[in-house]
Design a protein around this motif. Sequence first.
Motif, PDB file in Angstrom:
ATOM      1  N   VAL A   1       3.187  -5.264  -6.610  1.00  0.00           N
ATOM      2  CA  VAL A   1       4.620  -5.268  -6.917  1.00  0.00           C
ATOM      3  C   VAL A   1       4.831  -5.287  -8.427  1.00  0.00           C
ATOM      4  CG1 VAL A   1       6.794  -6.516  -6.636  1.00  0.00           C
ATOM      5  CG2 VAL A   1       5.160  -6.421  -4.748  1.00  0.00           C
ATOM      6  N   ARG A   2       4.016  -6.057  -9.132  1.00  0.00           N
ATOM      7  CA  ARG A   2       4.119  -6.112 -10.591  1.00  0.00           C
ATOM      8  C   ARG A   2       3.885  -4.731 -11.196  1.00  0.00           C
ATOM      9  NH1 ARG A   2       1.288  -6.659 -15.368  1.00  0.00           N
ATOM     10  NH2 ARG A   2       1.980  -8.316 -16.768  1.00  0.00           N
ATOM     11  N   THR A   3       2.880  -4.040 -10.706  1.00  0.00           N
ATOM     12  CA  THR A   3       2.585  -2.693 -11.203  1.00  0.00           C
ATOM     13  C   THR A   3       3.742  -1.743 -10.933  1.00  0.00           C
ATOM     14  OG1 THR A   3       0.207  -3.016 -10.861  1.00  0.00           O
ATOM     15  CG2 THR A   3       0.985  -0.749 -11.004  1.00  0.00           C
ATOM     16  N   MET A   4       4.325  -1.859  -9.747  1.00  0.00           N
ATOM     17  CA  MET A   4       5.445  -0.997  -9.384  1.00  0.00           C
ATOM     18  C   MET A   4       6.641  -1.238 -10.302  1.00  0.00           C
ATOM     19  SD  MET A   4       8.591  -1.051  -7.516  1.00  0.00           S
ATOM     20  CE  MET A   4       8.471  -2.413  -6.350  1.00  0.00           C
ATOM     21  N   VAL A   5       6.980  -2.504 -10.544  1.00  0.00           N
ATOM     22  CA  VAL A   5       8.126  -2.820 -11.413  1.00  0.00           C
ATOM     23  C   VAL A   5       7.860  -2.360 -12.841  1.00  0.00           C
ATOM     24  CG1 VAL A   5       9.463  -4.703 -12.431  1.00  0.00           C
ATOM     25  CG2 VAL A   5       8.936  -4.728  -9.986  1.00  0.00           C
TER      26      VAL A   5
ATOM     27  N   ALA B   1       0.834  -1.202   0.000  1.00  0.00           N
ATOM     28  CA  ALA B   1       0.000   0.000   0.000  1.00  0.00           C
ATOM     29  C   ALA B   1       0.870   1.254   0.000  1.00  0.00           C
ATOM     30  CB  ALA B   1      -0.932  -0.002   1.210  1.00  0.00           C
ATOM     31  N   ARG B   2       1.984   1.201   0.722  1.00  0.00           N
ATOM     32  CA  ARG B   2       2.889   2.351   0.737  1.00  0.00           C
ATOM     33  C   ARG B   2       3.572   2.528  -0.607  1.00  0.00           C
ATOM     34  NH1 ARG B   2       5.548   3.462   6.640  1.00  0.00           N
ATOM     35  NH2 ARG B   2       3.659   3.158   7.852  1.00  0.00           N
ATOM     36  N   LEU B   3       3.794   1.425  -1.323  1.00  0.00           N
ATOM     37  CA  LEU B   3       4.327   1.543  -2.675  1.00  0.00           C
ATOM     38  C   LEU B   3       3.351   2.314  -3.553  1.00  0.00           C
ATOM     39  CD1 LEU B   3       5.832  -1.954  -3.553  1.00  0.00           C
ATOM     40  CD2 LEU B   3       7.062   0.188  -3.263  1.00  0.00           C
ATOM     41  N   GLU B   4       2.057   1.975  -3.437  1.00  0.00           N
ATOM     42  CA  GLU B   4       1.042   2.653  -4.238  1.00  0.00           C
ATOM     43  C   GLU B   4       0.954   4.121  -3.879  1.00  0.00           C
ATOM     44  OE1 GLU B   4      -2.296  -0.556  -5.463  1.00  0.00           O
ATOM     45  OE2 GLU B   4      -2.291  -0.004  -3.344  1.00  0.00           O
ATOM     46  N   SER B   5       1.023   4.420  -2.570  1.00  0.00           N
ATOM     47  CA  SER B   5       0.908   5.811  -2.141  1.00  0.00           C
ATOM     48  C   SER B   5       2.117   6.628  -2.567  1.00  0.00           C
ATOM     49  CB  SER B   5       0.747   5.896  -0.619  1.00  0.00           C
ATOM     50  OG  SER B   5       1.943   5.524   0.042  1.00  0.00           O
ATOM     51  N   LYS B   6       3.265   5.951  -2.715  1.00  0.00           N
ATOM     52  CA  LYS B   6       4.464   6.650  -3.169  1.00  0.00           C
ATOM     53  C   LYS B   6       4.437   6.889  -4.671  1.00  0.00           C
ATOM     54  CE  LYS B   6       9.476   6.758  -2.611  1.00  0.00           C
ATOM     55  NZ  LYS B   6      10.678   6.117  -2.098  1.00  0.00           N
ATOM     56  N   GLY B   7       3.541   6.190  -5.349  1.00  0.00           N
ATOM     57  CA  GLY B   7       3.416   6.414  -6.788  1.00  0.00           C
ATOM     58  C   GLY B   7       3.885   5.235  -7.613  1.00  0.00           C
TER      59      GLY B   7
ATOM     60  N   ALA C   1       2.055  15.308  -4.730  1.00  0.00           N
ATOM     61  CA  ALA C   1       2.671  14.691  -5.903  1.00  0.00           C
ATOM     62  C   ALA C   1       3.343  13.391  -5.540  1.00  0.00           C
ATOM     63  CB  ALA C   1       3.687  15.647  -6.519  1.00  0.00           C
ATOM     64  N   ALA C   2       3.231  12.418  -6.444  1.00  0.00           N
ATOM     65  CA  ALA C   2       3.896  11.137  -6.216  1.00  0.00           C
ATOM     66  C   ALA C   2       5.397  11.293  -6.383  1.00  0.00           C
ATOM     67  CB  ALA C   2       3.370  10.100  -7.209  1.00  0.00           C
ATOM     68  N   VAL C   3       6.141  10.520  -5.640  1.00  0.00           N
ATOM     69  CA  VAL C   3       7.594  10.537  -5.741  1.00  0.00           C
ATOM     70  C   VAL C   3       8.019   9.275  -6.482  1.00  0.00           C
ATOM     71  CG1 VAL C   3       9.760  10.570  -4.474  1.00  0.00           C
ATOM     72  CG2 VAL C   3       7.765  11.794  -3.566  1.00  0.00           C
ATOM     73  N   ALA C   4       8.658   9.451  -7.635  1.00  0.00           N
ATOM     74  CA  ALA C   4       9.050   8.303  -8.438  1.00  0.00           C
ATOM     75  C   ALA C   4      10.112   7.489  -7.718  1.00  0.00           C
ATOM     76  CB  ALA C   4       9.561   8.775  -9.790  1.00  0.00           C
ATOM     77  N   ILE C   5      10.030   6.174  -7.877  1.00  0.00           N
ATOM     78  CA  ILE C   5      11.016   5.279  -7.299  1.00  0.00           C
ATOM     79  C   ILE C   5      12.080   5.007  -8.354  1.00  0.00           C
ATOM     80  CG2 ILE C   5      11.388   3.025  -6.246  1.00  0.00           C
ATOM     81  CD1 ILE C   5       8.472   2.973  -5.478  1.00  0.00           C
ATOM     82  N   ALA C   6      13.344   5.145  -7.990  1.00  0.00           N
ATOM     83  CA  ALA C   6      14.426   4.867  -8.921  1.00  0.00           C
ATOM     84  C   ALA C   6      14.388   3.403  -9.340  1.00  0.00           C
ATOM     85  CB  ALA C   6      15.770   5.200  -8.275  1.00  0.00           C
ATOM     86  N   PRO C   7      14.747   3.096 -10.584  1.00  0.00           N
ATOM     87  CA  PRO C   7      14.646   1.708 -11.083  1.00  0.00           C
ATOM     88  C   PRO C   7      15.365   0.689 -10.202  1.00  0.00           C
ATOM     89  CG  PRO C   7      15.031   3.206 -12.898  1.00  0.00           C
ATOM     90  CD  PRO C   7      15.157   4.030 -11.659  1.00  0.00           C
ATOM     91  N   GLU C   8      16.629   0.972  -9.808  1.00  0.00           N
ATOM     92  CA  GLU C   8      17.351  -0.005  -8.991  1.00  0.00           C
ATOM     93  C   GLU C   8      16.717  -0.159  -7.617  1.00  0.00           C
ATOM     94  OE1 GLU C   8      21.678   0.324  -8.998  1.00  0.00           O
ATOM     95  OE2 GLU C   8      21.480  -1.330 -10.423  1.00  0.00           O
ATOM     96  N   GLU C   9      16.199   0.942  -7.051  1.00  0.00           N
ATOM     97  CA  GLU C   9      15.502   0.847  -5.767  1.00  0.00           C
ATOM     98  C   GLU C   9      14.234   0.010  -5.932  1.00  0.00           C
ATOM     99  OE1 GLU C   9      13.275   3.693  -2.428  1.00  0.00           O
ATOM    100  OE2 GLU C   9      14.030   4.566  -4.282  1.00  0.00           O
ATOM    101  N   ALA C  10      13.510   0.224  -7.039  1.00  0.00           N
ATOM    102  CA  ALA C  10      12.283  -0.534  -7.280  1.00  0.00           C
ATOM    103  C   ALA C  10      12.562  -2.025  -7.364  1.00  0.00           C
ATOM    104  CB  ALA C  10      11.615  -0.047  -8.569  1.00  0.00           C
TER     105      ALA C  10
END
Length: 482
Positions: free
Chosen positions: A345-349, A281-287, A299-308
């Motif tokens: 998680v799939r959506t985040m990646v 849920a926190r992943l979704e809230s972070k964007g 505004a959502a904060v993008a997650i860097a690819p390697e962090e994701a």
Amino acid sequence: MTGPADGQGGGDRLPGLENRLFDIPEDKFIEVVRLLERVRDHPEVRQTFAAIRPRLVQVRPNRRPTLKRVLCMPFEDVLESFSGLDVPLGRIERRVIDPVWRLVTECGDRALIDQLDRQVQETAPGNLNALRNIGRRLWPMAAQAIRGAVGGAGEQDTGGQPPWRVLQGDEEMRQQLLDVAAFLEIGLTIESLKDALAPRPLAALDDLHVDAIEQAAQAVARQSAGLVYYLLLVAASRMANPADLLTVLNDLDFGKARREQPAIFAQLSGLVVTNLEERSARLESKGGGTGHSAGQGEAAVAIAPEEAIAIAERLVASIDTTAAVMDVLADPLYRERLDAVKATVRTMVSGAVLDTAPAGILTAVPSPAANGRPAPVDEDAQAAAEDHARALRRCEGLAGALGLHEPLKDTMASMEKGLMARAQALLADYPKTKTAGEPDDAETAEMNLFYALRLLELVAGPAKADRLRTAIMAATGEFAEE
């Protein structure tokens, strides 16, 4: 930092200090932190510490010990993280710390608190044994004070304002205060277990770790069977994958808490699933790197690819371990909840790594300049693109679990084609730059070519980049120098 009684005296100077503390050398930063800690109760100093917390977390200087910090030691592993994404199992919110301290100082043994406070002030930073000896006397007293203050918070009080007025009707706060009391009651056992389960996070459990958990559980069970659960929360919080604890839990001998073992297993299992849901849920809230809003007006904060990818790898490992354990419970609801976490998680990646690959990787390779001069080398853009390319390759290890085989295959093919096209355009333009441009221009063009080659190697592998490597070396005369 002195000034009028209204607190305005230091307000003009400290905000500027906050900004400078991010830029000064580490040794100077630690020195300033030491000075600020001497007056940390000043309102503006507390504000300064809050502002510089990201660098405090990064540098981790040995902070001047305080009695308040000693109080938090048994439950520090379950305090919510500053990053907001890695949520410890059975977490205690940081907003609880000040009410806990207030209750202890108001309702505890004042003479003992003053005595222990003097001892802490005389203790050198990093002297863990001395702090634990102070905690040996502080923690039981604090636990008793907290339970006495909030244990009956639902009852009518007839003697004026009760000690638990700090709760202001917050039942969640009250429960967390009682949880803190439980951690404090077994503080010494927790501290011993932390030594055995070091360093944190623990990548995997070996026999020595399992034995230490079992012996600690038996010791706590002799004190109170109900406290074993809290000990296991600390153990789980020290693991890279908290679900690993579930795989050994039923094989442990809980001593006097044997009868409670099935209930503890069920409670921890449910908490692991809930924890995974909260983290997703926190992943979704972070964007999630998709650009979706983190909330109304925020505004959502993008997650860097390697962090994701790092987050996804940890979550998928936890999901798989938890799913295997949950099969024993034969509860289809758990499987559905875990599948929902995996979908997040799939959506985040997809959003942070696959969808952003064209902008994150291809744009690092410049197009030939219209004026015949090559674009300046952008080292930062190249480094970010290489990080993104590595993240893309690491997706291969997650593709099966997340159902990303086809999207990943398409993205990799698109990146390979795009990088090759951009590199070929630079290569075709190179002879003109070499003959008509400045000497430095030729060097810049060559560096852009080899940076493009590097990205192609990372995305497609060395074998597929060999043809481009040969062409670049022929054009730049590398073969002639051998």
